[in-house]
Design an enzyme around this catalytic site. Sequence first.
Site, PDB file in Angstrom:
ATOM      1  N   LYS A  57      59.869  20.526  35.521  1.00 40.52           N
ATOM      2  CA  LYS A  57      58.521  20.511  36.286  1.00 40.52           C
ATOM      3  C   LYS A  57      57.639  20.241  35.166  1.00 40.52           C
ATOM      4  O   LYS A  57      57.722  20.367  33.905  1.00 40.52           O
ATOM      5  CB  LYS A  57      58.164  21.929  36.744  1.00 40.52           C
ATOM      6  CG  LYS A  57      57.220  22.244  37.754  1.00 40.52           C
ATOM      7  CD  LYS A  57      57.723  21.942  38.896  1.00 40.52           C
ATOM      8  CE  LYS A  57      56.835  21.805  40.057  1.00 40.52           C
ATOM      9  NZ  LYS A  57      57.184  22.053  41.500  1.00 40.52           N
ATOM     10  N   ASP A 102      53.403  17.743  43.540  1.00 39.97           N
ATOM     11  CA  ASP A 102      53.129  19.104  43.673  1.00 39.97           C
ATOM     12  C   ASP A 102      51.890  19.416  43.980  1.00 39.97           C
ATOM     13  O   ASP A 102      51.117  18.444  44.286  1.00 39.97           O
ATOM     14  CB  ASP A 102      53.665  20.004  42.517  1.00 39.97           C
ATOM     15  CG  ASP A 102      54.019  21.464  42.697  1.00 39.97           C
ATOM     16  OD1 ASP A 102      54.762  21.874  43.484  1.00 39.97           O
ATOM     17  OD2 ASP A 102      53.055  22.178  42.418  1.00 39.97           O
TER      18      ASP A 102
HETATM   19  P1  NDP Z   1      48.690  20.443  47.803  1.00 34.37           P
HETATM   20  O1  NDP Z   1      47.872  20.190  46.733  1.00 34.37           O
HETATM   21  O2  NDP Z   1      48.732  19.433  48.805  1.00 34.37           O
HETATM   22  O3  NDP Z   1      47.865  21.869  48.635  1.00 34.37           O
HETATM   23  C1  NDP Z   1      47.722  22.906  47.925  1.00 34.37           C
HETATM   24  C2  NDP Z   1      47.182  23.834  49.198  1.00 34.37           C
HETATM   25  O4  NDP Z   1      47.219  25.186  48.727  1.00 34.37           O
HETATM   26  C3  NDP Z   1      45.567  23.476  49.062  1.00 34.37           C
HETATM   27  O5  NDP Z   1      45.119  23.849  50.631  1.00 34.37           O
HETATM   28  C4  NDP Z   1      45.128  24.147  48.066  1.00 34.37           C
HETATM   29  O6  NDP Z   1      43.580  24.657  48.342  1.00 34.37           O
HETATM   30  C5  NDP Z   1      45.591  25.682  48.010  1.00 34.37           C
HETATM   31  N1  NDP Z   1      45.750  26.229  46.759  1.00 34.37           N
HETATM   32  C6  NDP Z   1      46.159  25.566  45.606  1.00 34.37           C
HETATM   33  N2  NDP Z   1      45.918  26.477  44.732  1.00 34.37           N
HETATM   34  C7  NDP Z   1      45.195  27.488  45.186  1.00 34.37           C
HETATM   35  C8  NDP Z   1      44.820  28.730  44.518  1.00 34.37           C
HETATM   36  N3  NDP Z   1      45.023  29.102  43.423  1.00 34.37           N
HETATM   37  N4  NDP Z   1      44.431  29.599  45.528  1.00 34.37           N
HETATM   38  C9  NDP Z   1      44.163  29.542  46.715  1.00 34.37           C
HETATM   39  N5  NDP Z   1      44.678  28.276  47.392  1.00 34.37           N
HETATM   40  C10 NDP Z   1      45.298  27.621  46.594  1.00 34.37           C
HETATM   41  O7  NDP Z   1      50.061  20.741  47.505  1.00 34.37           O
HETATM   42  P2  NDP Z   1      51.363  21.231  48.056  1.00 34.37           P
HETATM   43  O8  NDP Z   1      51.060  21.475  49.935  1.00 34.37           O
HETATM   44  O9  NDP Z   1      52.132  20.040  47.889  1.00 34.37           O
HETATM   45  O10 NDP Z   1      51.824  22.355  47.502  1.00 34.37           O
HETATM   46  C11 NDP Z   1      51.611  23.737  48.217  1.00 34.37           C
HETATM   47  C12 NDP Z   1      52.918  24.478  47.612  1.00 34.37           C
HETATM   48  O11 NDP Z   1      53.985  24.324  48.038  1.00 34.37           O
HETATM   49  C13 NDP Z   1      52.846  24.837  46.191  1.00 34.37           C
HETATM   50  O12 NDP Z   1      53.395  26.001  45.746  1.00 34.37           O
HETATM   51  C14 NDP Z   1      54.023  23.786  45.557  1.00 34.37           C
HETATM   52  O13 NDP Z   1      54.546  24.382  44.462  1.00 34.37           O
HETATM   53  C15 NDP Z   1      54.891  24.059  46.847  1.00 34.37           C
HETATM   54  N6  NDP Z   1      55.862  23.030  47.097  1.00 34.37           N
HETATM   55  C16 NDP Z   1      55.413  21.698  47.140  1.00 34.37           C
HETATM   56  C17 NDP Z   1      56.507  20.682  47.532  1.00 34.37           C
HETATM   57  C18 NDP Z   1      56.063  19.286  47.863  1.00 34.37           C
HETATM   58  O14 NDP Z   1      56.882  18.465  48.187  1.00 34.37           O
HETATM   59  N7  NDP Z   1      54.896  18.879  47.921  1.00 34.37           N
HETATM   60  C19 NDP Z   1      57.897  21.034  47.455  1.00 34.37           C
HETATM   61  C20 NDP Z   1      58.151  22.260  47.372  1.00 34.37           C
HETATM   62  C21 NDP Z   1      57.158  23.299  47.351  1.00 34.37           C
HETATM   63  P3  NDP Z   1      42.315  23.873  47.481  1.00 34.37           P
HETATM   64  O15 NDP Z   1      42.400  22.500  47.978  1.00 34.37           O
HETATM   65  O16 NDP Z   1      41.071  24.711  47.739  1.00 34.37           O
HETATM   66  O17 NDP Z   1      42.890  23.957  46.109  1.00 34.37           O
HETATM   67  O1  2IT Z   2      58.525  22.445  44.269  1.00 36.95           O
HETATM   68  C1  2IT Z   2      59.447  21.415  44.624  1.00 36.95           C
HETATM   69  O2  2IT Z   2      60.482  21.538  44.934  1.00 36.95           O
HETATM   70  C2  2IT Z   2      58.501  20.048  44.370  1.00 36.95           C
HETATM   71  N1  2IT Z   2      57.379  20.011  43.993  1.00 36.95           N
HETATM   72  C3  2IT Z   2      59.076  18.536  44.858  1.00 36.95           C
HETATM   73  C4  2IT Z   2      59.751  18.376  43.675  1.00 36.95           C
HETATM   74  C5  2IT Z   2      60.396  16.995  44.100  1.00 36.95           C
HETATM   75  O3  2IT Z   2      60.853  16.525  42.991  1.00 36.95           O
HETATM   76  O4  2IT Z   2      60.322  16.452  44.925  1.00 36.95           O
END
Ligand code: NDP
Ligand code: 2IT
Length: 443
Positions: free
Chosen positions: A125, A165
């Site tokens: 990560k 992420d």
């Molecule tokens: P994005 O940046 O696309 O979206 C993040 C969302 O979460 C936004 O709505 C953001 O709001 C909100 N957010 C972030 N930080 C905070 C905070 N401190 N307090 C409140 N809201 C918050 O990210 P993803 O959708 O890609 O990721 C979301 C979660 O999913 C994370 O935990 C990530 O690690 C996990 N994840 C993502 C994967 C992926 O493929 N993208 C895979 C597996 C897990 P704002 O815009 O206001 O910051």
């Molecule tokens: O938390 C996660 O699994 C991710 N942000 C996706 C990682 C990846 O390599 O696609």
Amino acid sequence: MHYIDRVIEQVKAKDPHEAEFIQAVTEVLSSLKPVIDADSRYEEAAILERIVEPERTITFRVPWVDDAGKVHVNRAYRVQYNSCLGPYKGGLRLHPSVNLSIIKFLGFEQVFKNSLTTLPLGAGKGGADFDPKGKSDGEVMRFCQNFMSELFRHISADTDVPAGDIGTGAREIGYMFGQYRKIRNVWEGVLTGKGLSYGGSLARTEATGYGLVYFVNEHLKSNDDGFDGKTVAVSGSGNVAIYATEKVQTLGGKVVTLSDSGGWIYDPAGIKLDLVKDIKEVKRGRISEYADQVAGAEYHEGRGVWSANCDIALPCATQNELLLDDAKQLVANGCKIVAEGANMPTTIEATELLIANGVAFCPGKASNAGGVATSGLEMSQNSGRISWEFEEVDARLQGIMRNIYREVSQASTEFGEPGNFVVGANIAGFRRVTNAMMAQGVV
Ligand code: NDP
Ligand code: 2IT
């Protein structure tokens, strides 16, 4: 003292300020007792001491110039956690809260998650305390280029393959890929989540959210149930939240909430996703704008998304966003399933309360594994210089989520806690990766 407790204490003593990392280690190790007690070779091989320690931690500075000519400096990380199953694999987080504790907790979770996919994926990560919010495309590009100007020497398609992420989406991956290709003079699948015109996989954008819903659907199906008619609360409004919402709606469920760091929206008629995509994906705006445009929808500032009545809750924003009081409220409101789209969104106390009250709790390392699994499929397509149709990738994703659900359920039963998916996921993930570590010797 039990071997597990001893290692948890060692981690606390070595890294006392790393609260999120300690939380993740405690959560995983605490559920491994039956498997550790059953085989003394784990302790003899110091497997827990080895699995909590990253193979390599890289930290570096990223200077960049804003549109006004001012120079800024951010701190960046890549934690290469474990490579015994494949190249290090995991996302890059760009958010002002990023620090070593957060990157280590995410890398540690990734070890078990990637193991559960059964694909040849190690774990890592990275990220930086850079905030893409409010920055111009030029500023984001210059940051990403300078970030890659250092990161390139530590990664390659066979060494370490970063991805998106929080704060890192297709735009950021594109700028990073361009810089890598230029510096290395090589075209290879060194990042996943790329644009479709240059090696990205169909369905990768949707994969984490869709996979989450496929996982929950497997659970519903095992109880002769489905999403039809279910009310669902989703938090976040980024990549994972949007595509979880889309798949819930396709399967007949009604999503009534979304949120961002400013507040949350409630739409009793069901979220209009085209409008959310326009606000969030096109205009990079705030979720509050939704309530300005939809009659009958409410916007509430701050926390509180878990106060909405729902059958199923899908936390899809960030770590520690579902606290003990939220869990109590969900239980009181009759919520039956909580499935994590985000990484560690539920605190340990909240998780315990949900499980004690019979809520089916699906931990992120199992239920959000569809994102990294589809990244694994993108790597396969890049290596083979081929691209699969959307339907093919989506079918493979569904198959992977079904297998994870089965393996996690079976492990929970095997270790005497049927339906406890925390125990199931941690043990099943642990067994695969540590079998490989044991076979490869002390390295
Ligand atoms: P994005 O940046 O696309 O979206 C993040 C969302 O979460 C936004 O709505 C953001 O709001 C909100 N957010 C972030 N930080 C905070 C905070 N401190 N307090 C409140 N809201 C918050 O990210 P993803 O959708 O890609 O990721 C979301 C979660 O999913 C994370 O935990 C990530 O690690 C996990 N994840 C993502 C994967 C992926 O493929 N993208 C895979 C597996 C897990 P704002 O815009 O206001 O910051
Ligand atoms: O938390 C996660 O699994 C991710 N942000 C996706 C990682 C990846 O390599 O696609």
